[in-house]
Design a protein around this motif. Structure first.
Motif, mmCIF file in Angstrom:
data_model
loop_
_atom_site.group_PDB
_atom_site.id
_atom_site.type_symbol
_atom_site.label_atom_id
_atom_site.label_comp_id
_atom_site.label_asym_id
_atom_site.label_seq_id
_atom_site.Cartn_x
_atom_site.Cartn_y
_atom_site.Cartn_z
ATOM 1 N N TYR A 60 0.834 -1.204 0.000
ATOM 2 C CA TYR A 60 0.000 0.000 0.000
ATOM 3 C C TYR A 60 0.873 1.260 0.000
ATOM 4 O O TYR A 60 0.618 2.202 -0.750
ATOM 5 N N ASP A 61 1.885 1.268 0.856
ATOM 6 C CA ASP A 61 2.770 2.431 0.947
ATOM 7 C C ASP A 61 3.515 2.696 -0.356
ATOM 8 O O ASP A 61 3.788 3.845 -0.697
ATOM 9 N N LEU A 62 3.822 1.634 -1.107
ATOM 10 C CA LEU A 62 4.521 1.819 -2.380
ATOM 11 C C LEU A 62 3.640 2.549 -3.396
ATOM 12 O O LEU A 62 4.094 3.461 -4.085
ATOM 13 N N LEU A 63 2.373 2.131 -3.500
ATOM 14 C CA LEU A 63 1.462 2.748 -4.459
ATOM 15 C C LEU A 63 0.044 2.258 -4.186
ATOM 16 O O LEU A 63 -0.173 1.057 -3.999
ATOM 17 N N HIS A 64 -0.892 3.188 -4.147
ATOM 18 C CA HIS A 64 -2.299 2.841 -3.964
ATOM 19 C C HIS A 64 -3.172 3.879 -4.649
ATOM 20 O O HIS A 64 -2.709 4.959 -5.008
ATOM 21 N N ILE A 65 -4.442 3.533 -4.822
ATOM 22 C CA ILE A 65 -5.394 4.489 -5.382
ATOM 23 C C ILE A 65 -5.575 5.604 -4.358
ATOM 24 O O ILE A 65 -5.765 5.348 -3.162
ATOM 25 N N LYS A 66 -5.492 6.827 -4.854
ATOM 26 C CA LYS A 66 -5.593 7.994 -3.981
ATOM 27 C C LYS A 66 -6.902 7.958 -3.197
ATOM 28 O O LYS A 66 -7.977 7.715 -3.757
ATOM 29 N N GLY A 67 -6.779 8.149 -1.893
ATOM 30 C CA GLY A 67 -7.939 8.156 -1.008
ATOM 31 C C GLY A 67 -8.305 6.801 -0.432
ATOM 32 O O GLY A 67 -9.198 6.713 0.405
ATOM 33 N N ALA A 68 -7.626 5.744 -0.866
ATOM 34 C CA ALA A 68 -7.942 4.401 -0.360
ATOM 35 C C ALA A 68 -7.528 4.262 1.102
ATOM 36 O O ALA A 68 -6.520 4.818 1.534
ATOM 37 N N ILE A 69 -8.322 3.506 1.819
ATOM 38 C CA ILE A 69 -8.017 3.154 3.207
ATOM 39 C C ILE A 69 -7.364 1.778 3.191
ATOM 40 O O ILE A 69 -7.859 0.871 2.524
ATOM 41 N N ASN A 70 -6.281 1.633 3.920
ATOM 42 C CA ASN A 70 -5.610 0.338 3.994
ATOM 43 C C ASN A 70 -6.057 -0.414 5.235
ATOM 44 O O ASN A 70 -5.914 0.055 6.355
ATOM 45 N N LEU A 71 -6.645 -1.569 5.017
ATOM 46 C CA LEU A 71 -6.935 -2.529 6.084
ATOM 47 C C LEU A 71 -6.483 -3.863 5.522
ATOM 48 O O LEU A 71 -7.177 -4.495 4.735
ATOM 49 N N ASP A 73 -3.058 -0.786 -16.484
ATOM 50 C CA ASP A 73 -1.674 -0.348 -16.314
ATOM 51 C C ASP A 73 -1.724 0.991 -15.583
ATOM 52 O O ASP A 73 -2.295 1.961 -16.105
ATOM 53 N N PRO A 74 -1.168 1.103 -14.372
ATOM 54 C CA PRO A 74 -1.230 2.362 -13.629
ATOM 55 C C PRO A 74 -0.655 3.553 -14.402
ATOM 56 O O PRO A 74 -1.086 4.682 -14.196
ATOM 57 N N LYS A 75 0.285 3.286 -15.307
ATOM 58 C CA LYS A 75 0.904 4.381 -16.058
ATOM 59 C C LYS A 75 -0.073 5.035 -17.031
ATOM 60 O O LYS A 75 0.111 6.192 -17.400
ATOM 61 N N VAL A 76 -1.102 4.323 -17.458
ATOM 62 C CA VAL A 76 -2.078 4.877 -18.405
ATOM 63 C C VAL A 76 -3.497 4.920 -17.825
ATOM 64 O O VAL A 76 -4.432 5.275 -18.525
ATOM 65 N N SER A 77 -3.631 4.606 -16.571
ATOM 66 C CA SER A 77 -4.929 4.575 -15.913
ATOM 67 C C SER A 77 -5.495 5.979 -15.727
ATOM 68 O O SER A 77 -4.758 6.958 -15.572
ATOM 69 N N LYS A 78 -6.820 6.054 -15.681
ATOM 70 C CA LYS A 78 -7.511 7.298 -15.352
ATOM 71 C C LYS A 78 -7.587 7.494 -13.836
ATOM 72 O O LYS A 78 -7.897 8.580 -13.365
ATOM 73 N N LEU A 79 -7.329 6.415 -13.082
ATOM 74 C CA LEU A 79 -7.338 6.487 -11.619
ATOM 75 C C LEU A 79 -6.158 7.323 -11.141
ATOM 76 O O LEU A 79 -5.100 7.340 -11.773
ATOM 77 N N SER A 80 -6.324 7.982 -10.017
ATOM 78 C CA SER A 80 -5.219 8.721 -9.393
ATOM 79 C C SER A 80 -4.553 7.810 -8.376
ATOM 80 O O SER A 80 -5.228 7.184 -7.558
ATOM 81 N N PHE A 81 -3.231 7.777 -8.422
ATOM 82 C CA PHE A 81 -2.455 6.955 -7.495
ATOM 83 C C PHE A 81 -1.572 7.851 -6.640
ATOM 84 O O PHE A 81 -1.233 8.967 -7.030
ATOM 85 N N GLU A 82 -1.202 7.317 -5.487
ATOM 86 C CA GLU A 82 -0.256 8.012 -4.620
ATOM 87 C C GLU A 82 0.550 6.989 -3.841
ATOM 88 O O GLU A 82 0.168 5.832 -3.725
ATOM 89 N N SER A 83 1.669 7.446 -3.309
ATOM 90 C CA SER A 83 2.512 6.638 -2.437
ATOM 91 C C SER A 83 2.456 7.245 -1.050
ATOM 92 O O SER A 83 2.099 8.418 -0.891
#
Length: 189
Positions: A86-97, A166-176
């Motif tokens: 999760y810390d490496l990369l996740h969808i922005k706003g996601a909660i980690n459980l 592919d996260p590089k071309v996804s419309k989703l926002s990602f964050e670390s």
């Protein structure tokens, strides 16, 4: 007749010797009773898995629907991967459980409203990003386990990201996760 009696007696003796364990053999033990543990219920798990699978059939959504729904009120994005991934990369706003931490208490604390919409995704939704999203066997996909667990705990407003992206071309926002430097100069997430 005497020969028949001797032959019959010989057969009985030979049969009993063949059935009886020899000095080098032990008798075949009777089957052991099953080892029961009331905290583990495989038949119940399989029943709930089947119910969850039927429920899931109409709840797999596209990337566009995932994005649209994530912006609506009372919607949570759940990432059940390990904290490290999760810390490496996740969808922005996601909660980690993390999946191993899903329990009655952690769900009550994290998702107290069972009617809230929960959007899930997992490793197998992403390609070309093995470090944060290492591939699992399709039958071991974390989406499956997470969906079944949430369903089992009484959550029904669950939706799952369906495609591989592919996260590089996804419309989703990602964050670390933010990275900081420790007092020793090493990088700490």
């Amino acid at each position: 007749m005497k020969y028949l009696a001797v032959a019959l007696l010989s057969c009985i003796v030979l049969s009993s010797e063949m059935l009886a364990p020899s000095r080098n053999q032990t008798a075949i033990a009777a089957p052991k009773p099953p080892l029961d543990n009331p905290a583990i219920d495989m038949p119940g798990y399989l029943r709930v898995s089947y119910e969850a699978a039927k429920h899931r059939e109409t709840r797999r959504i596209s990337e566009d629907d995932f994005i649209r729904m994530s912006r609506e009120p009372n919607t949570i994005i759940l990432d059940a991967r390990s904290r490290e991934k999760y810390d490496l990369l996740h969808i922005k706003g996601a909660i980690n459980l993390s999946f191993p931490d899903i329990t009655v208490e952690s769900l009550k604390k994290t998702f107290p409203d069972k009617s809230a919409r929960i959007l899930i995704y997992c490793n197998n939704n992403f390609i070309n990003a093995e470090a944060p999203f290492p591939s699992k066997l399709p039958t071991a996909s974390l989406n499956l386990s997470t969906y079944i667990a949430l369903y089992n705990y009484g959550y029904r407003n669950i939706y799952e990201l369906a495609p591989q992206i592919d996260p590089k071309v996804s419309k989703l926002s990602f964050e670390s996760a933010p990275v900081s430097t420790s007092s020793h100069g090493s990088i700490v997430p």
